[in-house]
Design an enzyme around this catalytic site. Structure first.
Site, PDB file in Angstrom:
ATOM      1  CG  ASP A  22      22.042  39.290  68.835  1.00 29.27           C
ATOM      2  OD1 ASP A  22      23.088  38.715  68.301  1.00 29.27           O
ATOM      3  OD2 ASP A  22      21.763  39.861  69.438  1.00 29.27           O
ATOM      4  CG  ASP A  32      27.831  43.516  70.647  1.00 24.69           C
ATOM      5  OD1 ASP A  32      27.181  43.799  69.692  1.00 24.69           O
ATOM      6  OD2 ASP A  32      27.937  42.882  71.632  1.00 24.69           O
TER       7      ASP A  32
HETATM    8  C1  DGJ Z   1      24.643  41.268  71.399  1.00 21.82           C
HETATM    9  C2  DGJ Z   1      25.438  40.025  70.620  1.00 21.82           C
HETATM   10  O1  DGJ Z   1      24.715  40.524  69.068  1.00 21.82           O
HETATM   11  C3  DGJ Z   1      25.230  38.309  70.983  1.00 21.82           C
HETATM   12  O2  DGJ Z   1      25.455  37.855  70.125  1.00 21.82           O
HETATM   13  C4  DGJ Z   1      26.056  38.541  72.233  1.00 21.82           C
HETATM   14  O3  DGJ Z   1      27.204  39.147  72.148  1.00 21.82           O
HETATM   15  C5  DGJ Z   1      25.370  39.331  73.002  1.00 21.82           C
HETATM   16  N1  DGJ Z   1      25.427  41.730  72.927  1.00 21.82           N
HETATM   17  C6  DGJ Z   1      26.757  39.914  74.861  1.00 21.82           C
HETATM   18  O4  DGJ Z   1      26.102  40.490  75.115  1.00 21.82           O
END
Ligand code: DGJ
Length: 751
Positions: free
Chosen positions: A546, A476
């Protein structure tokens, strides 16, 4: 393999295959003049220039050439200050302190296959040839090598540039674009993709304006704001009509792709590192390599262009190791528990994962030392001792003992001010002297241009992965860069930091993916904030957004599919009401919105799973059974009427054709819609398989058991109606009101 590159005695160069031809020549003045890029040509060297030497009042003539002005000459790598006033591909400062460089043909060579780019990801060769043209500025001893690669089987061309300072004085680069494409005058439109968090990949089409349009990023990531992909389309191009030229970069940092219509109406496309805030000191004897740019051409509309990209990205960009590997179905802990994870909860979720029949349990954010929320601990990649007393290797082994794969989340490039790492190394962050570093999600960006930071991250990740029980890593990256400066660089090199960061990141990814070739890496940056071919060169799949609400995701997938094949994407059934937009939708629609993504899963609380256990288990069984189908097939946008969307997915062996149909808002008296399928065998029979779920119902009265391919393509398949009150016989209905979805499965019949 026949020759893909031909050169005439008078130095006309043609790169040609059955998909396109790309032709340019050396002018008597030594300038590389572009002649043609477009549909294939039987005799590509025999093409007429689309420009003429003519008297242009007002235009300056190039260094004594009669009627020869670079301002109306299409060029391969234009500079500035020698009669062309358009935005240049290369611009810099020489030892005399001025910015005038003049690049002339020096020599060329053709090599079989494709040399890799030093320190940067780039597309793989294989059944390809590369033309390397050397240009030189004799006065300032700057050598510029243009690399062009063509493949036998793809409508794609790769370009990159390598500069070398052959003089004994420093040269400073200010623009170093990877490619320039000068198209002839004509009516074109720009298609580009913009967005923000949870709203990525919105397609916009605008006429190419008189002037300059720039999609760019100065955020340190390729970004959701403007994606690093852009297409120039023949005006009015549709999914199946028109000449389309796509341009993207194998790069993940600051970029610019610009389209300029000059005073004589020809259209210049430039792509490369964003010249804004970029500067590179090229010391005597030193070289600089640009990221790779890719162009694709289709004469058959946007669907044709996407098909070119999809095939190429699969074959030549994403890691070969996973190219043909069906992706595991999974349960991710994020929406199930957010930061509230501990060993018992994860093991309970692992039991749930077994119960609903998925292949893998993914432990998302929250597992490391002190990480109870997003205000601390990034950088300290040791398991939290209270919540995970036996550590990650032990947990991974326990999860695996249940017959599951184990995956884990990292956000390696970041550090929270509240962390041991920051306490120990406050100068390891991107920052500039005397300024308070701006925070993003309470975190700071590590300075990956520094080898010691790369080494630290390798060791931390290696300490977890070396247990051998980790199958998957979600990588991430949750903020854009600010105060971009490096304590390790002198003042005169501070504007090199962004690009040096990317070189450092790629070096780290090279090391990790070489050390752990069997670990499946998934790229994520708050969803799609760094979804690009640079990251996909290391990571076979990405978390595209997301936005888990299915209606939100439809537009995102549709937009992304213009460039990306869906076998580089992941999707899961998230909560309802959705946590990003509050929409309530059925489990079925949530599943079907991601049905053609290679990696499919669930991210729901135990209670939510319990409430829909059987349905979720059925969807996951379907996802598991069809996982091999979702690799290597053809995804096609069939129709989009705003309120309705149809997607087709044809498996690589062409035996199964899936059609997903989404009806967004219900309403009375809706039109009858038909989906005209594409790319089927006209003579083959395709049987509608109602086995995937029971909502499709038994064949309705009068409906044939199977359809010919030509009927499905030219007449189409009737799409279902949304039931409002009484149902009529002989009509197929969808199960929900608003936000309904149906999947049709057509199986090609033998013979
Ligand atoms: C952002 C990501 O896009 C989410 O799927 C998740 O992993 C969060 N970060 C976790 O902090």
């Amino acid at each position: 393999m026949s020759d893909l590159i031909t050169v005439s005695d008078d130095l006309t160069f043609a790169l040609a295959n059955r998909h396109f031809a790309y032709v340019f020549r050396v002018s008597p003045e030594g300038i590389l003049e572009h002649l043609h890029y477009g549909g294939p040509l039987g005799e590509p060297l025999n093409v007429q220039a689309h420009h003429r030497r003519t008297i242009r009042h007002v235009a300056s003539t190039f260094q004594g050439g009669r009627h020869y002005s670079l301002s109306d000459t299409p060029q391969e790598y234009p500079g500035f200050g020698t009669s062309d006033y358009r935005f240049p591909a290369v611009h810099g400062r020489n030892a005399d302190g001025n910015t005038v460089f003049s690049l002339h043909y020096h020599s060329h060579k053709i090599v079989d296959d494709k040399p890799a780019l030093k320190g940067l990801p780039s597309s793989r060769g294989g059944r390809s040839q590369t033309l390397i043209i050397t240009l030189q500025d004799k006065l300032h001893q700057l050598r510029v090598r243009l690399h062009y690669t063509i493949w036998e089987d793809h409508g794609v061309i790769a370009r990159s540039v390598r500069f070398k300072n052959l003089s004994d004085k420093e040269i400073q680069l200010q623009h170093a674009f990877s490619t320039a494409l000068d198209l002839p005058s004509g009516d074109y439109e720009i298609q580009h993709f913009h967005g923000t968090w949870a709203r990525e990949f919105n397609a916009e089409r605008i006429p190419v304006p008189q002037g300059r349009f720039v999609a760019d990023s100065a955020r340190g990531t390729s970004s959701t704001a403007h994606h690093n992909y852009l297409a120039v389309l023949q005006k009015g191009a549709t999914e199946d009509f028109g000449r389309c030229y796509g341009t993207t970069l194998v790069y993940s940092g600051n970029f610019a792709i610009s389209v300029e219509r000059g005073e004589f109406e020809d259209v210049r496309v430039l792509a490369g590192i964003n010249p804004f805030n970029f500067h590179w000191r090229l010391k005597p004897g030193k070289s600089f390599t640009t990221p790779e740019a890719l162009h694709a051409f289709s004469g058959a509309g946007m669907r044709g262009l996407s098909a070119q990209w999809h095939g190429f990205i699969r074959e030549h960009v994403t890691p070969e190791r996973f190219r043909d590997t069906p992706r595991p179905t999974y349960l991710n802990t994020w929406e199930a528990a957010y930061f509230d994870v501990d060993e018992n909860k994860v093991l309970d979720l692992a039991d749930t994962a077994v119960d609903i029949g998925v292949d893998m349990l993914v432990l998302d954010d929250g597992w490391f030392e002190g990480r109870g929320d997003d205000t601390s601990s990034l950088g300290d990649w040791r398991a939290d001792r209270e919540r995970f007393p036996s550590g990650i290797p032990d947990l991974a082994a326990k999860v695996r003992a249940k017959g599951l794969k184990f995956g884990i989340w990292f956000e390696p490039e970041m550090v929270n001010p509240r962390s041991q790492l920051f306490t120990d190394h406050p100068d390891w962050i991107l920052h500039v002297p005397g300024r308070v570093p701006s925070l993003g999600r309470n975190q700071l960006t590590l300075d990956l241009s520094r080898p010691e930071v790369q080494d630290y991250l390798f060791e931390q990740i290696d300490a977890v992965l070396s247990c051998g029980d980790v199958d998957y890593v979600k990588w991430d990256m949750n903020r854009n860069m600010t105060e971009v400066g490096s304590a390790a660089l002198p003042a005169s090199r501070q504007r090199e930091t962004s690009h040096r960061y990317m070189l450092g990141l790629y070096r780290l990814l090279d090391r990790l993916t070489e050390a752990y070739p069997d670990v499946l890496f998934e790229n994520c940056a708050s969803g799609g904030n760094r979804f690009d071919l640079g990251m996909l060169s290391y990571m076979p799949q990405g978390w595209i957004s997301d936005m888990c609400d299915p209606i939100g995701r439809l537009a995102i997938i549709t937009g992304a599919s213009h460039l990306y094949p869906l076998d580089v994407t992941a999707a899961y059934i998230g909560p309802s009401p959705n946590h990003q937009n509050g929409r309530i939708s059925s489990v079925r629609t949530r599943f079907l919105a991601g049905v053609f993504c290679a990696a499919r899963g669930v991210s729901l609380s135990e209670a939510d799973i319990e409430a829909h256990r059987d349905e979720i288990a059925a969807h996951m069984a379907f996802a598991k059974a069809t996982a091999p189908d979702m690799i290597g097939g053809r995804f096609e946008r069939i129709s989009s009427h705003g309120n309705e969307i149809a997607w087709q997915y044809t498996t690589a062996d062409e035996q199964t054709v899936y059609l997903a149909y989404f009806h967004i808002l219900s309403g009375p008296n809706q039109p009858f819609r038909r989906a005209r399928l594409v790319g089927l065998d006209p003579d083959a029979q395709y049987r509608l398989d109602d086995g995937w779920d029971d909502t499709l119902g038994a064949p309705i009265d009068g409906e044939p058991e199977s359809y010919r391919g030509d009927a499905l393509m030219h007449s189409g398949l009737a799409m279902p109606q949304v039931a409002v009150g009484e149902k009529s016989p002989g009509v197929r209905y969808m199960p929900d009101g608003d936000f309904s979805a149906q999947l049709f499965v057509l199986r090609r019949q033998p013979g």
